[in-house]
Design a protein around this motif. Sequence first.
Motif, short mmCIF file in Angstrom:
data_model
loop_
_atom_site.label_atom_id
_atom_site.label_comp_id
_atom_site.label_asym_id
_atom_site.label_seq_id
_atom_site.Cartn_x
_atom_site.Cartn_y
_atom_site.Cartn_z
N THR A 425 0.83 -1.15 -0.05
CA THR A 425 0.02 0.02 0.03
C THR A 425 0.94 1.16 0.06
O THR A 425 1.78 1.30 0.99
CB THR A 425 -0.98 0.03 1.27
OG1 THR A 425 -1.87 -1.15 1.25
CG2 THR A 425 -1.58 1.36 1.32
N LEU A 426 0.73 2.16 -0.84
CA LEU A 426 1.62 3.34 -0.95
C LEU A 426 0.94 4.48 -0.34
O LEU A 426 -0.33 4.50 -0.33
CB LEU A 426 1.54 3.76 -2.55
CG LEU A 426 2.34 2.68 -3.68
CD1 LEU A 426 2.55 3.52 -4.98
CD2 LEU A 426 3.37 2.27 -2.98
N THR A 427 1.70 5.07 0.56
CA THR A 427 1.19 6.07 1.48
C THR A 427 2.00 7.43 1.20
O THR A 427 3.25 7.39 1.17
CB THR A 427 1.18 5.66 2.75
OG1 THR A 427 0.42 4.40 3.08
CG2 THR A 427 0.44 6.80 3.71
N ARG A 428 1.31 8.51 1.26
CA ARG A 428 2.03 9.80 1.04
C ARG A 428 1.27 10.75 1.96
O ARG A 428 -0.05 10.90 2.19
CB ARG A 428 1.87 10.42 -0.25
CG ARG A 428 3.07 9.66 -1.14
CD ARG A 428 3.02 10.30 -2.69
NE ARG A 428 4.26 9.61 -3.27
CZ ARG A 428 3.88 9.23 -4.79
NH1 ARG A 428 2.92 9.81 -5.30
NH2 ARG A 428 5.03 8.73 -5.49
N THR A 429 1.96 11.88 2.51
CA THR A 429 1.45 12.75 3.47
C THR A 429 1.67 14.24 2.70
O THR A 429 2.90 14.30 2.66
CB THR A 429 1.80 12.77 4.95
OG1 THR A 429 1.36 11.31 5.43
CG2 THR A 429 1.25 13.77 5.77
N ILE A 430 0.55 14.95 2.62
CA ILE A 430 0.73 16.20 1.96
C ILE A 430 -0.25 17.27 2.60
O ILE A 430 -1.36 16.90 3.11
CB ILE A 430 0.28 16.16 0.51
CG1 ILE A 430 1.13 15.36 -0.32
CG2 ILE A 430 0.45 17.95 -0.10
CD1 ILE A 430 2.52 15.53 -0.54
N ASN A 431 0.55 18.31 3.53
CA ASN A 431 -0.10 19.33 4.22
C ASN A 431 -1.12 18.44 5.30
O ASN A 431 -2.05 18.81 5.34
CB ASN A 431 -0.97 20.10 3.49
CG ASN A 431 -1.57 21.48 3.97
OD1 ASN A 431 -0.75 21.88 4.83
ND2 ASN A 431 -2.70 21.71 3.55
N ASN A 432 -0.45 17.61 5.73
CA ASN A 432 -0.99 16.91 7.04
C ASN A 432 -2.13 15.86 6.67
O ASN A 432 -2.89 15.41 7.66
CB ASN A 432 -1.35 17.75 7.92
CG ASN A 432 -0.44 18.63 8.89
OD1 ASN A 432 0.61 18.13 9.10
ND2 ASN A 432 -0.53 20.15 8.96
#
Length: 463
Positions: A425-432
């Motif tokens: 599972t790919l995960t990214r966090t942008i601006n919380n």
Amino acid sequence: RGKNDFLIFKIKLMKYLILILSTLITFSCKKVDNWLDKKYDLNKLTPSTLEDYQKLLDRDDVLNSYYPVVGSISADNFFLVTTDYLTLSEIERNAYTWNTSIETGYEYSDWSSAYSIVGLSNIVLEGLDKIEVTADNSGLHKRVRGSALFYRSFAFFNLAQIFAKQYAPTTLNDLGIPIRTVSDPNVRSVRSSINETYNRITTDLVDALDLLPEISTVATRPSKRSATALLAKVFLQMGDYVNAERYSSQSLSLYNTVLDYNTINSANALPFPNIQSSTGLNSEVLFYAFGATYTSLRAYASTSYIDTTLYDSYSDDDLRKAIFFRTISIPLKQYVFRGSYLGNVFVFSGLAVNEVYLIRAEALARLGRTSEALADLNTLMIKRSTSEQALDIILAERRKELIFTGLCRWSDLRRLNLESTRAVTLTRTINNQTFTLPPNDLRYVYLIPETEIRLSGIQQNPR
């Protein structure tokens, strides 16, 4: 203080030589056709024939036993908790905390046992000088001399790893170890330089190589296989990678069997043969020897916990992880080593094919022969890995090697998501805010441009 040290050393060496000679007279040798079962007058027995000297060298309780290993306590493979540390001998506590002062140096059994090997080897070598070489006895004479040179060199090398500085261009003239080449304890010992120490080791081993048979009848006896392996080990330590590659290649050309860990039952308490002699060894062993006995270095010890980072460096499906270690709770989960090639409480201090492969792989890599180095590593690891683990290694290298190469990674993610054990599972966090892309999500298929949909009327990919 120098005179006192010499006196102490002289007394101890005399004691060990007397012990060697007394055990020769009073005990039978386990592997030599019941030599002392014959009706000899034991009080008058002294070695005088080639057969006698071979039987001396078959004293595996001297020549193959209690090699120096205290340095392993000072290394970083395991850790101790305070309560267990306090139960150890002073020597072990000092070694663990790197407090190896000269005041306790001569108390190490590593030192005394190794010089017992040297002393017995010198007795044999001096005895051989008194026996005329003939056409009938030349083969045995060569084997016995070569064996004595090997045993002595192996003892010198191990001693140098603990009691002398590391071999380096800047330390060649520094103090090495006493190079005893005579059995007479009245001959004063002096420390050779490090350069002289290693010159003696390598010169004697090269001489032994010309004298030894290719194969030994028992693993406690040296052979060309083990002599070339030891030469490779010594030259690697010296940073002489040309000779390390040369002799490791010679050793592997003579014998290169690697034990298949897929055949080892990890459910056994001790996966490898539970032995204290040279019988029942696994197929990798070239030369049998075990180290000095220390509580913290006992196989299956429940007080020496494997370094967590080291343990975690083995992947979960690495066969060595299941074979080498067992899990205990104290109450926290910890791991202890149980994978000694001896299967018992002793540290394996001999030579085996797996080490020879790793010596050659490192030497080749340092010489810039990368593809050959990796081939050696793969030869070893294929016997240490399941097919699944081998594939994982390849896939990991594929990702590292082909980074930003076209669509390789994206295409790999798509196809590997079809395998439950490799799906991610790919995960990214942008601006919380966290974004995820689960395996096999419809978003692994991009939408066709709306312009094309309008012009041609083709069906859009689903969402």
